[in-house]
Design an enzyme around this catalytic site. Structure first.
Site, PDB file in Angstrom:
ATOM      1  N   PHE A 114       1.332  -3.833  -4.821  1.00  0.00           N
ATOM      2  CA  PHE A 114       0.364  -3.444  -3.785  1.00  0.00           C
ATOM      3  C   PHE A 114       0.402  -4.402  -2.598  1.00  0.00           C
ATOM      4  O   PHE A 114       0.448  -3.984  -1.432  1.00  0.00           O
ATOM      5  CB  PHE A 114      -1.037  -3.395  -4.402  1.00  0.00           C
ATOM      6  CG  PHE A 114      -2.145  -3.186  -3.414  1.00  0.00           C
ATOM      7  CD1 PHE A 114      -2.551  -1.902  -3.085  1.00  0.00           C
ATOM      8  CD2 PHE A 114      -2.799  -4.267  -2.829  1.00  0.00           C
ATOM      9  CE1 PHE A 114      -3.592  -1.702  -2.171  1.00  0.00           C
ATOM     10  CE2 PHE A 114      -3.827  -4.080  -1.921  1.00  0.00           C
ATOM     11  CZ  PHE A 114      -4.228  -2.790  -1.591  1.00  0.00           C
ATOM     12  N   ASP A 115       0.386  -5.705  -2.860  1.00  0.00           N
ATOM     13  CA  ASP A 115       0.378  -6.711  -1.794  1.00  0.00           C
ATOM     14  C   ASP A 115       1.595  -6.575  -0.893  1.00  0.00           C
ATOM     15  O   ASP A 115       1.488  -6.561   0.339  1.00  0.00           O
ATOM     16  CB  ASP A 115       0.396  -8.125  -2.392  1.00  0.00           C
ATOM     17  CG  ASP A 115      -0.794  -8.407  -3.279  1.00  0.00           C
ATOM     18  OD1 ASP A 115      -1.074  -7.583  -4.169  1.00  0.00           O
ATOM     19  OD2 ASP A 115      -1.418  -9.460  -3.101  1.00  0.00           O
ATOM     20  N   THR A 116       2.766  -6.487  -1.529  1.00  0.00           N
ATOM     21  CA  THR A 116       4.011  -6.408  -0.761  1.00  0.00           C
ATOM     22  C   THR A 116       4.038  -5.162   0.100  1.00  0.00           C
ATOM     23  O   THR A 116       4.399  -5.214   1.289  1.00  0.00           O
ATOM     24  CB  THR A 116       5.215  -6.403  -1.719  1.00  0.00           C
ATOM     25  OG1 THR A 116       5.207  -7.599  -2.503  1.00  0.00           O
ATOM     26  CG2 THR A 116       6.519  -6.320  -0.943  1.00  0.00           C
TER      27      THR A 116
END
Length: 404
Positions: free
Chosen positions: A200-202
């Site tokens: 999700f972060d990437t």
């Protein structure tokens, strides 16, 4: 939104009293760590954060006593709220919590508090001022201090190198559990983020970068949690699948990046000119003028003793090396020594292209007019250099310094 428009009262904020900052803590079976984490974070924010805040515990399908601990904390500490999800997935928890929040700045941190909380205000300050759109803690930025084992260090650096190669990522640390985003920006990006787990972060950061948003990086002090239960192999496989999926979406044009840039106010400043090209072109042109002057001076100095072709070779090689170094630093804003040798090798290939064009131009001049003057040589070389300069810019932007 500027910091001058924010409410000046500090302390916790409820849903009815809009918080300026909402810090989300995603948890799954963290009954032991949750209480100490929330109390420590609450105390830190109460003492150091000058605006209303909220702490949201996003419990994604815990099966131990985590829900009971979270409920007790929400009773004990005003401004602590609980969001319960029936399915696992850190990305799912963050997306749900951030979408539901009314705070102006949305943040999250891991429950183990590996990151020193003194970095929290520097993390959110650029978002409060409106200077930046997304802010991330980085364990790989200059000035960070990190304590972790060689295995995790190798994995982290390898993953971020893969991102730079496969997705042209410019941020230094995709996976540090310490990030913040402005709510108005999150409202545009979150619907496009598909991953519900650790990728999700990437995915969020790549979308932000491709949308032309400003990503602020904060060096952090970070101590590895030896009790981390993250399945490294499973996470790595999922991340590689996410990279492949996102890469396909970027290549095929599935993501509406042009429309996203327009909605976020990041459309090209000049119609038809890609974002970032105009300032690069101006800096490149300035360096190109200096390089041309230096080339002509060296050529004129060496021509009487070395002859036209040898003087052209030496002058072009010398200025090509300097040109690559200057463009690397000034035009494409690449800092540090990483990739410098590779860039110079690629620059020498561009030098070979320029040498071929200049040599061909001199050869054609000799064929057309064997008794030509030195002034004619200079004019022909200037024309050849103009063509070479244009090709250098295109190839530097699209190949040598593509990730910049």
């Amino acid at each position: 939104m500027s910091i001058g428009t924010l409410p000046r009262t500090s302390g916790a904020g409820s849903r009815n009293a809009c918080a300026v900052l909402d810090v989300v803590i995603p948890v799954h079976n963290e009954q032991a760590d949750l209480g100490p984490c929330v109390r420590r974070l609450y105390r830190h924010l109460s003492e150091s954060f000058p605006y209303p805040f909220r702490i949201t515990v996003a419990d994604n399908a815990s099966t131990d006593e985590t829900p009971a601990v979270a409920a007790a904390l929400s009773v004990e500490l005003p401004g602590v709220e609980v969001l319960r999800l029936a399915e696992k997935g850190r990305g799912r928890a963050l997306k749900r919590a951030w979408t539901a929040s009314d705070a102006r700045v949305l943040a999250y941190m891991d429950v183990d508090l590996s990151t020193d909380l003194n970095a929290l205000l520097p993390l959110v300050a650029p978002l409060l001022s409106g200077h930046s759109d997304v802010s991330i803690g980085s364990r790989l930025a200059r000035g960070s201090r990190v304590v972790r084992g060689p295995k995790r260090e190798f994995i982290s650096r390898s993953y971020n190198r893969i991102l730079r190669t496969a997705l042209s990522a410019r941020f230094s640390d995709a996976q540090c559990g310490f990030k913040a985003i402005r709510r108005d920006v999150a409202e545009q990006l979150l619907p496009l983020v598909e991953d519900t787990g650790w990728f999700f972060d990437t995915e969020l950061l790549v979308l932000a970068q491709r949308a032309g948003l400003r990503i602020h990086e904060v060096p952090v002090d970070w101590i590895d949690d030896p009790d981390s239960r993250v399945d490294i192999v499973a996470t790595a496989v999922a991340d590689l699948k996410g990279i492949a999926r996102l890469g396909r979406a970027l290549v095929t044009g599935k993501l509406p990046l042009a429309a996203l840039r327009s909605r976020l106010g990041r459309a090209p400043l000049v119609a038809g000119v890609p974002a970032g090209m105009l300032p690069q072109l101006l800096r490149f042109a300035g360096i190109g003028i200096l390089s041309t002057v230096a080339f002509l001076a060296l050529y004129a100095l060496l021509r009487p003793a070395a002859g036209a072709q040898a003087a052209n070779f030496i002058a072009l090689l010398s200025t090509a090396i300097a040109n690559t170094a200057l463009n690397r630093r000034l035009t494409f804003a690449i800092r540090g020594t990483g990739g410098a040798v590779k860039h110079q090798i690629q620059g020498l290939l561009l030098f070979a292209l320029g040498l071929a064009l200049n040599s061909a131009a001199l050869g054609l001049l000799n064929l057309a007019s064997p008794a030509h003057t030195h002034l004619a040589e200079i004019a022909v070389l200037l024309a050849a250099n103009a063509v070479t300069t244009l090709l250098r810019f295109v190839l530097m932007r699209a190949w040598v310094f593509r990730r910049a």
